[in-house]
Design a protein around this motif. Structure first.
Motif, PDB file in Angstrom:
ATOM      1  N   ILE A 121       0.964  -1.316  -0.068  1.00  0.00           N
ATOM      2  CA  ILE A 121      -0.293   0.412  -0.144  1.00  0.00           C
ATOM      3  C   ILE A 121       1.202   1.700  -0.021  1.00  0.00           C
ATOM      4  N   VAL A 122       0.363   2.361  -0.610  1.00  0.00           N
ATOM      5  CA  VAL A 122       1.012   3.439  -1.068  1.00  0.00           C
ATOM      6  C   VAL A 122       0.484   4.615  -0.976  1.00  0.00           C
ATOM      7  N   TYR A 123       0.524   5.648   0.118  1.00  0.00           N
ATOM      8  CA  TYR A 123      -0.787   6.543   0.209  1.00  0.00           C
ATOM      9  C   TYR A 123      -0.379   7.419   0.070  1.00  0.00           C
ATOM     10  N   MET A 124      -1.013   8.353  -0.677  1.00  0.00           N
ATOM     11  CA  MET A 124      -0.446  10.007  -1.174  1.00  0.00           C
ATOM     12  C   MET A 124      -1.821  11.360  -0.443  1.00  0.00           C
ATOM     13  N   VAL A 125      -0.843  12.050   0.147  1.00  0.00           N
ATOM     14  CA  VAL A 125      -1.761  12.611   1.294  1.00  0.00           C
ATOM     15  C   VAL A 125      -1.160  14.610   0.386  1.00  0.00           C
ATOM     16  N   SER A 126      -1.627  15.237   1.182  1.00  0.00           N
ATOM     17  CA  SER A 126      -0.549  16.878   0.973  1.00  0.00           C
ATOM     18  C   SER A 126      -0.032  17.179   1.999  1.00  0.00           C
ATOM     19  N   LYS A 127       1.000  17.835   1.823  1.00  0.00           N
ATOM     20  CA  LYS A 127       2.203  18.188   2.424  1.00  0.00           C
ATOM     21  C   LYS A 127       1.824  18.570   3.844  1.00  0.00           C
ATOM     22  N   GLU A 134       3.045  12.892   8.835  1.00  0.00           N
ATOM     23  CA  GLU A 134       3.310  12.813  10.296  1.00  0.00           C
ATOM     24  C   GLU A 134       2.422  11.460  10.830  1.00  0.00           C
ATOM     25  N   VAL A 135       1.039  10.912   9.760  1.00  0.00           N
ATOM     26  CA  VAL A 135       0.018  10.262  10.590  1.00  0.00           C
ATOM     27  C   VAL A 135       0.313   8.809  10.227  1.00  0.00           C
ATOM     28  N   PHE A 136       1.369   8.528   9.038  1.00  0.00           N
ATOM     29  CA  PHE A 136       1.144   7.477   8.670  1.00  0.00           C
ATOM     30  C   PHE A 136       3.220   6.788   8.372  1.00  0.00           C
ATOM     31  N   ILE A 144       3.830   9.461  -0.698  1.00  0.00           N
ATOM     32  CA  ILE A 144       3.997  10.186  -1.391  1.00  0.00           C
ATOM     33  C   ILE A 144       3.398  11.785  -1.420  1.00  0.00           C
ATOM     34  N   ILE A 145       4.251  12.561  -1.367  1.00  0.00           N
ATOM     35  CA  ILE A 145       2.824  14.273  -1.086  1.00  0.00           C
ATOM     36  C   ILE A 145       3.496  14.641  -1.616  1.00  0.00           C
ATOM     37  N   TYR A 146       1.472  14.982  -2.109  1.00  0.00           N
ATOM     38  CA  TYR A 146       0.846  15.493  -3.303  1.00  0.00           C
ATOM     39  C   TYR A 146       1.981  16.626  -3.764  1.00  0.00           C
ATOM     40  N   ASP A 147       2.023  16.853  -4.824  1.00  0.00           N
ATOM     41  CA  ASP A 147       2.517  17.974  -5.591  1.00  0.00           C
ATOM     42  C   ASP A 147       1.572  18.332  -7.236  1.00  0.00           C
ATOM     43  N   LYS A 148       1.080  19.431  -6.971  1.00  0.00           N
ATOM     44  CA  LYS A 148       0.489  19.769  -7.995  1.00  0.00           C
ATOM     45  C   LYS A 148       0.317  20.192  -9.448  1.00  0.00           C
ATOM     46  N   ASP A 149       1.853  19.912  -9.241  1.00  0.00           N
ATOM     47  CA  ASP A 149       3.384  20.572 -10.898  1.00  0.00           C
ATOM     48  C   ASP A 149       3.199  18.986 -11.110  1.00  0.00           C
ATOM     49  N   LEU A 204       4.842  15.092  -9.916  1.00  0.00           N
ATOM     50  CA  LEU A 204       4.155  13.789  -9.561  1.00  0.00           C
ATOM     51  C   LEU A 204       4.351  12.857 -10.558  1.00  0.00           C
ATOM     52  N   ASN A 205       4.342  12.821 -11.261  1.00  0.00           N
ATOM     53  CA  ASN A 205       4.116  12.140 -11.997  1.00  0.00           C
ATOM     54  C   ASN A 205       4.885  11.131 -12.365  1.00  0.00           C
ATOM     55  N   PRO A 206       6.505  11.366 -12.012  1.00  0.00           N
ATOM     56  CA  PRO A 206       7.390  10.233 -12.176  1.00  0.00           C
ATOM     57  C   PRO A 206       7.642   9.482 -10.722  1.00  0.00           C
ATOM     58  N   ILE A 207       7.447  10.074 -10.293  1.00  0.00           N
ATOM     59  CA  ILE A 207       7.202   9.149  -8.447  1.00  0.00           C
ATOM     60  C   ILE A 207       6.079   8.233  -8.955  1.00  0.00           C
ATOM     61  N   LEU A 208       5.239   8.703  -8.577  1.00  0.00           N
ATOM     62  CA  LEU A 208       4.387   7.302  -9.087  1.00  0.00           C
ATOM     63  C   LEU A 208       4.820   6.643 -10.463  1.00  0.00           C
ATOM     64  N   SER A 209       5.343   6.925 -11.193  1.00  0.00           N
ATOM     65  CA  SER A 209       6.190   5.838 -12.317  1.00  0.00           C
ATOM     66  C   SER A 209       6.976   4.964 -11.809  1.00  0.00           C
ATOM     67  N   GLU A 210       7.445   4.948 -11.248  1.00  0.00           N
ATOM     68  CA  GLU A 210       8.742   4.270 -10.522  1.00  0.00           C
ATOM     69  C   GLU A 210       7.957   2.899 -10.642  1.00  0.00           C
ATOM     70  N   SER A 211       6.864   3.144 -10.223  1.00  0.00           N
ATOM     71  CA  SER A 211       6.103   1.544  -9.755  1.00  0.00           C
ATOM     72  C   SER A 211       4.516   1.325 -10.334  1.00  0.00           C
ATOM     73  N   LYS A 212       4.221   0.511 -10.460  1.00  0.00           N
ATOM     74  CA  LYS A 212       3.258   0.119 -11.466  1.00  0.00           C
ATOM     75  C   LYS A 212       2.511  -0.045 -10.375  1.00  0.00           C
TER      76      LYS A 212
END
Length: 389
Positions: A72-78, A82-84, A94-99, A103-111
């Motif tokens: 499980i990978v969890y995306m949260v806002s900046k 600390e919650v997880f 993963i920290i959400y980035d509006k750019d 964000l896309n390269p970080i997610l692309s590291e895994s399927k």
């Protein structure tokens, strides 16, 4: 009592949710696609809400992890990571980035085989749905709604909308298509040894053993001229004096640095100043969790610390007001908490700023009412070593 304006908005909200759901049900053909659980090895959960909202998703996370052999990978806002950070059910945060380009390269590291979008935030809805498409995620589940978010058409499965269920149950409804259930859901927060050690050391330096927590503020309160979750500071002070006169116990006023001015106003009004300590900004979130877990009582308005206390079944009094009780009450043993709310005045509007400019929902709560409930909880709770009891 909910005002007619609140009731009207609530009806309009539910009509939209139902409309959104049935548009999806009629026009989205992917809903007929069966989910093959054996194909799911890596799950992306997306929730860009507040800390308390994240804590109430932990029953969903634990249900997924205990029922499926997945990562499980969890995306949260900046600022919410600390919650997880010590949750053993989550492999990566993963920290959400509006750019999108970042964000896309970080997610692309895994399927990812499955995406669960719990709450994307209004302005981020389109970005995240497009992100799931471009990542070619096999299955997508969602359980949200709102006029500002547009129609949620691009999901394989969605939960039927409700405004009467608790948010914990609504979150668990999202994963029902996976035949994953949590029959005994409880909120979870994991305190690591370093945070426990440092919290104990800070309490030692403050010369604090038994204590009550008062958490009077909430995030972004300065943004609103009539913040709907603020109880008068002089009433906090009078309540603190009553409690410290009855029990030989310290009171810790907690909150962020930005909320310190509220704490100072309360401290200025308190007579027993030696028993009251302002700790705004002193504790990290993990340390605060330890402090809350071991408190004799928490007194707070509806904010994240209420849900943090629910993780440990710590006794609490919630000063109710604008909160939607059905959806957001403390998720814990009912004997360990009390919500103070007066239905004879305007309540549960779910607005951060009081439309009437009176904050009558909070002003209706009296000092004696809070004190009596506090005594009942302290005397009935499992802790029996507070002097004076």
């Amino acid at each position: 009592m909910k005002s007619w304006q609140t009731k009207t908005r609530e009806i309009a909200r539910y009509i939209w949710l139902i409309f959104d759901y049935y548009v999806w049900l009629i026009f989205n053909l992917s809903k007929y696609r069966n989910i093959n659980k054996k194909e799911i090895k890596r799950v992306l959960i997306i929730h860009l809400g507040a800390i308390g909202e994240l804590l109430v998703t932990t029953p969903l996370v634990s249900a997924l992890k205990s029922s499926m052999d997945i990562e499980i990978v969890y995306m949260v806002s900046k600022g919410k990571e600390e919650v997880f950070k010590d949750n053993p059910n989550i492999s990566k945060i993963i920290i959400y980035d509006k750019d999108y380009s970042k964000l896309n390269p970080i997610l692309s590291e895994s399927k990812y085989d499955l995406a669960i979008i719990i709450s994307p935030g209004n302005e981020k809805f389109k970005t995240l749905t497009n992100l799931c498409k471009k990542q070619k995620i096999n299955y997508t589940l969602a359980g949200f709604g709102g006029v500002k978010r547009g129609l949620g058409l691009s999901f394989n499965k969605r939960s039927f909308p409700s405004i009467s269920k608790h948010t914990v149950i609504k979150n668990l409804d999202i994963i029902k298509p996976l035949d994953v259930y949590n029959k005994n859901p409880h909120l979870e927060f994991y305190i690591n040894k370093n945070d426990e050690k440092s919290a104990k050391e800070k309490l030692r330096k403050l010369n604090v053993k038994d204590y009550i927590i008062v958490h009077p503020g909430f995030g972004l309160y300065k943004k609103y001229p009539y913040p709907s979750r603020l109880w008068p500071h002089d009433r906090y002070a009078k309540s603190i004096d009553l409690l410290t006169n009855k029990y030989k116990i310290k009171v810790l006023i907690t909150g962020s640095d930005e909320e310190k001015e509220i704490a100072q106003l309360i401290h200025n009004e308190v007579k027993n100043k030696n028993n009251v300590i302002i700790t705004n900004g002193l504790f990290s979130f993990g340390e605060l969790a330890y402090i809350v877990k071991n408190s004799k009582l928490l007194i707070a308005t509806s904010t994240s610390i209420i849900h943090l206390a629910s993780c440990f079944d710590s006794p609490l009094i919630e000063l109710g007001g604008k909160e939607l009780i059905n959806e957001w009450h403390p998720w814990m043993d009912k004997e360990n908490y009390k919500i103070l709310i007066h239905e004879e005045v305007c309540t549960q509007c779910n607005r951060l700023n009081c439309r009437k400019k009176t904050i009558e929902c909070m002003n209706a709560i009296s000092v004696n009412e809070l004190f009596n409930e506090a005594v009942n909880l302290i005397n009935s709770y499992k802790y029996k070593h507070v002097e004076g009891i």
